[in-house]
Scaffold this motif. Structure first.
Motif, short mmCIF file in Angstrom:
data_model
loop_
_atom_site.label_atom_id
_atom_site.label_comp_id
_atom_site.label_asym_id
_atom_site.label_seq_id
_atom_site.Cartn_x
_atom_site.Cartn_y
_atom_site.Cartn_z
N GLU A 160 1.22 10.51 -9.86
CA GLU A 160 0.34 10.75 -11.00
C GLU A 160 -0.53 12.00 -10.82
O GLU A 160 -1.22 12.42 -11.74
CB GLU A 160 -0.57 9.54 -11.22
N GLN A 161 -0.52 12.55 -9.64
CA GLN A 161 -1.37 13.73 -9.38
C GLN A 161 -0.90 14.91 -10.22
O GLN A 161 0.30 15.15 -10.36
CB GLN A 161 -1.29 14.12 -7.89
N LEU B 26 -6.72 13.93 1.04
CA LEU B 26 -6.13 14.02 -0.29
C LEU B 26 -7.05 13.41 -1.34
O LEU B 26 -6.60 12.97 -2.38
CB LEU B 26 -4.82 13.23 -0.29
N ASN C 253 -7.24 2.19 1.91
CA ASN C 253 -5.82 1.97 2.18
C ASN C 253 -4.98 3.19 1.83
O ASN C 253 -4.09 3.59 2.60
CB ASN C 253 -5.31 0.77 1.37
N MET C 254 -5.28 3.77 0.68
CA MET C 254 -4.54 4.97 0.27
C MET C 254 -4.75 6.10 1.29
O MET C 254 -3.82 6.81 1.66
CB MET C 254 -5.02 5.44 -1.11
N ALA D 64 -5.19 20.19 -11.40
CA ALA D 64 -6.50 19.90 -11.98
C ALA D 64 -6.90 20.97 -13.00
O ALA D 64 -7.62 20.70 -13.95
CB ALA D 64 -7.54 19.82 -10.87
N TYR E 24 0.93 3.88 -2.90
CA TYR E 24 0.58 5.27 -2.58
C TYR E 24 1.57 6.24 -3.23
O TYR E 24 1.17 7.23 -3.85
CB TYR E 24 0.57 5.46 -1.06
N ASP F 214 0.83 -1.21 0.00
CA ASP F 214 0.00 0.00 0.00
C ASP F 214 0.86 1.26 0.00
O ASP F 214 0.57 2.23 -0.70
CB ASP F 214 -0.90 0.03 1.24
N GLY G 184 -9.57 14.44 -6.80
CA GLY G 184 -8.91 13.92 -7.99
C GLY G 184 -8.51 12.46 -7.87
O GLY G 184 -7.72 11.96 -8.66
N PHE G 185 -9.05 11.81 -6.88
CA PHE G 185 -8.67 10.42 -6.67
C PHE G 185 -9.27 9.53 -7.74
O PHE G 185 -10.45 9.62 -8.07
CB PHE G 185 -9.14 9.96 -5.28
N TRP H 106 0.90 6.38 -6.89
CA TRP H 106 -0.37 7.08 -7.14
C TRP H 106 -0.17 8.59 -6.98
O TRP H 106 -0.67 9.39 -7.76
CB TRP H 106 -1.43 6.56 -6.16
N GLN H 107 0.61 8.95 -5.96
CA GLN H 107 0.87 10.37 -5.72
C GLN H 107 1.58 11.01 -6.90
O GLN H 107 1.34 12.16 -7.24
CB GLN H 107 1.73 10.53 -4.47
N GLU I 149 -11.89 -0.52 -0.86
CA GLU I 149 -10.82 -0.98 0.01
C GLU I 149 -9.52 -0.26 -0.33
O GLU I 149 -8.81 0.24 0.55
CB GLU I 149 -10.65 -2.48 -0.14
N ARG J 151 -6.78 3.24 -11.20
CA ARG J 151 -6.52 2.91 -12.60
C ARG J 151 -7.15 1.58 -13.04
O ARG J 151 -7.74 1.52 -14.11
CB ARG J 151 -5.00 2.87 -12.85
N ASN K 265 -1.98 7.98 3.47
CA ASN K 265 -1.93 9.44 3.35
C ASN K 265 -1.93 10.10 4.73
O ASN K 265 -1.16 11.03 4.98
CB ASN K 265 -3.13 9.91 2.53
N ARG L 260 2.49 19.10 -6.65
CA ARG L 260 2.43 18.00 -5.67
C ARG L 260 3.17 18.38 -4.39
O ARG L 260 2.70 18.12 -3.28
CB ARG L 260 3.05 16.74 -6.26
#
Lengths: 171, 170
Positions: A53-54, B82, B104-105, A57, A47, A43, B85-86, A50-51, B100, B89, B109, B19
């Motif tokens: 890719e932000q 956070l 977890n993310m 917007a 994470y 995870d 924009g979640f 995934w971050q 789930e 994929r 975070n 970011r």
């Protein structure tokens, strides 16, 4: 990738001894299916991915920046132009003052020669005559006074009577 | 530097800057504002750009400074969620699996958001953006030792929390 290798890498990771490449290996590994014991660790690495890719917007972001830049640009340009002109003006001022002082020095060192005052020769002759007349007048005045002295001289010679005749004879 | 160079070299860094600012500020609106300010600053200081070796690190440093200025004037902690924009994929996941993963993310975070400011910065720059230690030193204006200590503490804290979750399902 064999699990022992991953365990070793993970241990290195927690101790902050992994290189960037090794950290990428870990992220790649955790992208796929993992054993239950590593579920939470997976995870964490997911994470991170995934971050990454932000994105901003706001779709019009680039345009907004462009507009703000365009607004802030002319001010700076004007100021720099004014500064440039001021530089040129200051340079000219220095050159002009320098030339002025140099000229002054040169004039002092070489006084101007006598130059003709009249271009017409007739006029010049008249003026010269005038000047000469003035001088001769002065001289005549002086001569009159000198003649008075002559009287004294004559008187002296009549008193000395004889002497005078002798003197005349000698002459 | 003309606008074209700026567009090709500086503008593409915007997402990285965003970011990082977001990590510090916890608000995407404010992070976006900061990135815009950075862009204007870089553009106005473009004359001295020629002397800068690592342009990206320089931008990141400005982002850090502007974000921290903002944070100090706002006096708020960056612990917002956070979730904006979640997006997940893998589309083959069932709704249950999706929630789930989302949870977890969210949990990770929160773990990272709870870290002290310096540790949060270092772990973000290293593990999300993949910067070298030297670059992190340059961005954060810290020496190598401080960077490593902060990263070690951050990873240790995260590890301990992960172990706890694994053991007690918390």
């Amino acid at each position: 990738m064999d699990s022992k290798h991953i365990e070793r890498l993970l241990e290195k990771y927690w101790n902050c001894e992994t290189s960037l490449e090794e950290e990428q290996q870990l992220r790649d590994y955790f992208r796929g299916g993992v054993p239950d014991t590593l579920k939470e660790t997976a995870d964490l690495f997911r994470y991170f991915e995934w971050q990454k890719e932000q994105k901003i917007a706001n779709a019009g972001f680039d345009k907004e920046v462009k507009v703000r830049i365009a607004k802030s640009t002319p001010k700076g340009k004007n100021i720099s132009m004014v500064i440039n002109y001021a530089r040129i003006a200051a340079g000219l001022l220095v050159v002009i003052t320098a030339t002025y002082f140099v000229r002054m020095e040169i004039r002092k060192a070489y006084p101007p020669e006598v130059v003709d005052t009249y271009s017409d020769p007739k006029l010049a002759l008249e003026e010269t005559k005038k000047a000469l007349m003035m001088i001769s007048k002065g001289l005549n005045k002086g001569q009159k006074e000198v003649e008075k002295i002559k009287v004294f001289h004559e008187a002296e010679t009549t008193i000395q009577g004889k002497d005078l005749k002798e003197v005349e004879k000698k002459i | 530097m003309n606008y074209e160079t700026f567009e090709n070299r500086v503008l593409p860094v915007k997402n990285k800057l965003f970011r990082f600012a977001f990590r510090l500020l916890g608000s995407s609106e404010e992070a976006k504002d900061v990135v815009q300010e950075v862009m204007i600053k870089v553009w106005n200081g473009r004359e001295q750009m020629a002397t800068i070796e690592n342009m990206e690190a320089w931008c990141m440093r400005i982002t850090k400074n502007l974000s921290l200025d903002r944070l100090r004037s706002n006096q708020r902690r960056a612990t917002d969620s956070l979730t904006e924009g979640f997006e997940i994929r893998q589309e083959t996941l069932t709704p249950h699996e999706r929630t789930e993963i989302h949870e977890n993310m969210q949990r990770v975070n929160e773990m990272i958001a709870a870290l002290p400011e310096k540790q949060r910065q270092v772990i973000h720059l290293r593990d999300v953006e993949g910067y070298s230690y030297n670059e992190i030193c340059e961005i954060l204006e810290l020496d190598m030792n401080q960077v490593k200590v902060n990263l070690f503490r951050a990873r240790t804290t995260v590890r301990e929390k992960l172990v706890k979750i694994n053991a007690y399902g918390l």
